[in-house]
Motif scaffolding. Structure first.
Motif, PDB file in Angstrom:
ATOM      1  N   LEU A  51     102.823  73.383  21.141  1.00  0.00           N
ATOM      2  CA  LEU A  51     104.274  73.548  21.238  1.00  0.00           C
ATOM      3  C   LEU A  51     104.941  72.244  21.680  1.00  0.00           C
ATOM      4  N   TYR A  52     104.367  71.611  22.667  1.00  0.00           N
ATOM      5  CA  TYR A  52     104.948  70.379  23.189  1.00  0.00           C
ATOM      6  C   TYR A  52     104.945  69.281  22.131  1.00  0.00           C
ATOM      7  N   GLN A  53     103.850  69.158  21.423  1.00  0.00           N
ATOM      8  CA  GLN A  53     103.764  68.128  20.390  1.00  0.00           C
ATOM      9  C   GLN A  53     104.669  68.424  19.196  1.00  0.00           C
ATOM     10  N   ARG A  54     105.064  69.659  19.023  1.00  0.00           N
ATOM     11  CA  ARG A  54     106.009  70.020  17.958  1.00  0.00           C
ATOM     12  C   ARG A  54     107.453  69.821  18.392  1.00  0.00           C
ATOM     13  N   GLY A  55     107.629  69.359  19.632  1.00  0.00           N
ATOM     14  CA  GLY A  55     108.965  69.018  20.095  1.00  0.00           C
ATOM     15  C   GLY A  55     109.607  69.995  21.050  1.00  0.00           C
ATOM     16  N   VAL A  56     108.901  71.067  21.417  1.00  0.00           N
ATOM     17  CA  VAL A  56     109.452  72.017  22.389  1.00  0.00           C
ATOM     18  C   VAL A  56     109.197  71.422  23.769  1.00  0.00           C
ATOM     19  N   ARG A  57     110.247  70.951  24.415  1.00  0.00           N
ATOM     20  CA  ARG A  57     110.109  70.223  25.683  1.00  0.00           C
ATOM     21  C   ARG A  57     110.689  70.990  26.879  1.00  0.00           C
ATOM     22  N   ASN A  58     111.453  72.029  26.642  1.00  0.00           N
ATOM     23  CA  ASN A  58     112.099  72.796  27.698  1.00  0.00           C
ATOM     24  C   ASN A  58     111.137  73.855  28.228  1.00  0.00           C
ATOM     25  N   LYS A  59     110.952  73.865  29.565  1.00  0.00           N
ATOM     26  CA  LYS A  59     110.009  74.820  30.161  1.00  0.00           C
ATOM     27  C   LYS A  59     110.342  76.272  29.805  1.00  0.00           C
ATOM     28  N   ALA A  60     111.614  76.620  29.876  1.00  0.00           N
ATOM     29  CA  ALA A  60     112.015  78.004  29.583  1.00  0.00           C
ATOM     30  C   ALA A  60     111.710  78.356  28.127  1.00  0.00           C
ATOM     31  N   SER A  61     111.945  77.422  27.231  1.00  0.00           N
ATOM     32  CA  SER A  61     111.660  77.669  25.813  1.00  0.00           C
ATOM     33  C   SER A  61     110.164  77.834  25.577  1.00  0.00           C
ATOM     34  N   ILE A  62     109.378  76.990  26.233  1.00  0.00           N
ATOM     35  CA  ILE A  62     107.925  77.098  26.087  1.00  0.00           C
ATOM     36  C   ILE A  62     107.452  78.442  26.616  1.00  0.00           C
ATOM     37  N   ARG A  63     107.936  78.827  27.792  1.00  0.00           N
ATOM     38  CA  ARG A  63     107.548  80.129  28.363  1.00  0.00           C
ATOM     39  C   ARG A  63     107.895  81.277  27.415  1.00  0.00           C
ATOM     40  N   GLU A  64     109.081  81.209  26.841  1.00  0.00           N
ATOM     41  CA  GLU A  64     109.512  82.265  25.914  1.00  0.00           C
ATOM     42  C   GLU A  64     108.574  82.331  24.709  1.00  0.00           C
ATOM     43  N   MET A  65     108.195  81.189  24.192  1.00  0.00           N
ATOM     44  CA  MET A  65     107.318  81.145  23.021  1.00  0.00           C
ATOM     45  C   MET A  65     105.885  81.566  23.361  1.00  0.00           C
ATOM     46  N   LEU A  66     105.538  81.505  24.640  1.00  0.00           N
ATOM     47  CA  LEU A  66     104.198  81.911  25.063  1.00  0.00           C
ATOM     48  C   LEU A  66     104.097  83.400  25.365  1.00  0.00           C
ATOM     49  N   LYS A  67     105.235  84.072  25.438  1.00  0.00           N
ATOM     50  CA  LYS A  67     105.189  85.502  25.752  1.00  0.00           C
ATOM     51  C   LYS A  67     104.278  86.203  24.761  1.00  0.00           C
ATOM     52  N   PRO A  68     103.352  86.982  25.292  1.00  0.00           N
ATOM     53  CA  PRO A  68     102.434  87.684  24.384  1.00  0.00           C
ATOM     54  C   PRO A  68     103.170  88.625  23.446  1.00  0.00           C
ATOM     55  N   ALA A  69     102.729  88.650  22.230  1.00  0.00           N
ATOM     56  CA  ALA A  69     103.260  89.596  21.253  1.00  0.00           C
ATOM     57  C   ALA A  69     102.806  90.990  21.658  1.00  0.00           C
ATOM     58  N   ALA A  70     103.274  91.976  20.961  1.00  0.00           N
ATOM     59  CA  ALA A  70     102.892  93.360  21.264  1.00  0.00           C
ATOM     60  C   ALA A  70     101.378  93.529  21.241  1.00  0.00           C
ATOM     61  N   SER A  71     100.705  92.708  20.448  1.00  0.00           N
ATOM     62  CA  SER A  71      99.245  92.800  20.360  1.00  0.00           C
ATOM     63  C   SER A  71      98.566  92.142  21.544  1.00  0.00           C
ATOM     64  N   GLY A  72      99.337  91.434  22.390  1.00  0.00           N
ATOM     65  CA  GLY A  72      98.753  90.793  23.553  1.00  0.00           C
ATOM     66  C   GLY A  72      98.216  89.402  23.274  1.00  0.00           C
ATOM     67  N   GLU A  73      98.463  88.882  22.088  1.00  0.00           N
ATOM     68  CA  GLU A  73      97.957  87.562  21.751  1.00  0.00           C
ATOM     69  C   GLU A  73      99.019  86.510  21.989  1.00  0.00           C
ATOM     70  N   LEU A  74      98.612  85.244  21.951  1.00  0.00           N
ATOM     71  CA  LEU A  74      99.525  84.129  22.169  1.00  0.00           C
ATOM     72  C   LEU A  74     100.256  83.721  20.910  1.00  0.00           C
ATOM     73  N   GLY A  75     100.134  84.460  19.856  1.00  0.00           N
ATOM     74  CA  GLY A  75     100.847  84.126  18.631  1.00  0.00           C
ATOM     75  C   GLY A  75     100.070  83.267  17.670  1.00  0.00           C
ATOM     76  N   PHE A  76      98.781  83.108  17.905  1.00  0.00           N
ATOM     77  CA  PHE A  76      97.951  82.370  16.965  1.00  0.00           C
ATOM     78  C   PHE A  76      96.510  82.823  17.123  1.00  0.00           C
ATOM     79  N   LYS A  77      95.725  82.530  16.157  1.00  0.00           N
ATOM     80  CA  LYS A  77      94.329  82.940  16.170  1.00  0.00           C
ATOM     81  C   LYS A  77      93.431  81.750  16.464  1.00  0.00           C
ATOM     82  N   ARG A  78      92.338  82.001  17.171  1.00  0.00           N
ATOM     83  CA  ARG A  78      91.344  80.949  17.402  1.00  0.00           C
ATOM     84  C   ARG A  78      90.629  80.676  16.095  1.00  0.00           C
ATOM     85  N   SER A  79      90.275  79.420  15.901  1.00  0.00           N
ATOM     86  CA  SER A  79      89.529  79.097  14.677  1.00  0.00           C
ATOM     87  C   SER A  79      88.059  78.939  14.934  1.00  0.00           C
TER      88      SER A  79
END
Length: 79
Positions: A51-79
């Motif tokens: 997220l930071y490297q994509r330009g999201v620099r605001n702590k509140a914005s990062i926290r919002e984007m990290l909120k777990p989805a209904a499935s409890g995941e971080l919004g991406f899959k491990r490879s």
């Protein structure tokens, strides 16, 4: 604030960037009641950096984007 390094390459992390990411990581680990050595913590760290490297620099914005989805995941899959 965007540093001169971010203008060159947003993937560059400065010491102040690392401090910010570490504080966010520590806060999220505590809030999620994780241990630092669990697989989910590694996923969290990767997501923070992504997220930071994509330009999201605001702590509140990062926290919002990290909120777990209904499935409890971080919004991406491990490879």
């Amino acid at each position: 604030m965007t540093s001169q390094f971010h203008a060159i390459d947003p993937r560059i992390l400065t010491p102040s960037d690392i401090e910010l990411l570490q504080s966010l990581f520590d806060e999220e680990i505590k809030a999620r009641r994780m241990t630092y050595d669990c697989p989910e913590a590694a996923d969290l760290a990767a997501r923070l950096i992504e997220l930071y490297q994509r330009g999201v620099r605001n702590k509140a914005s990062i926290r919002e984007m990290l909120k777990p989805a209904a499935s409890g995941e971080l919004g991406f899959k491990r490879s």
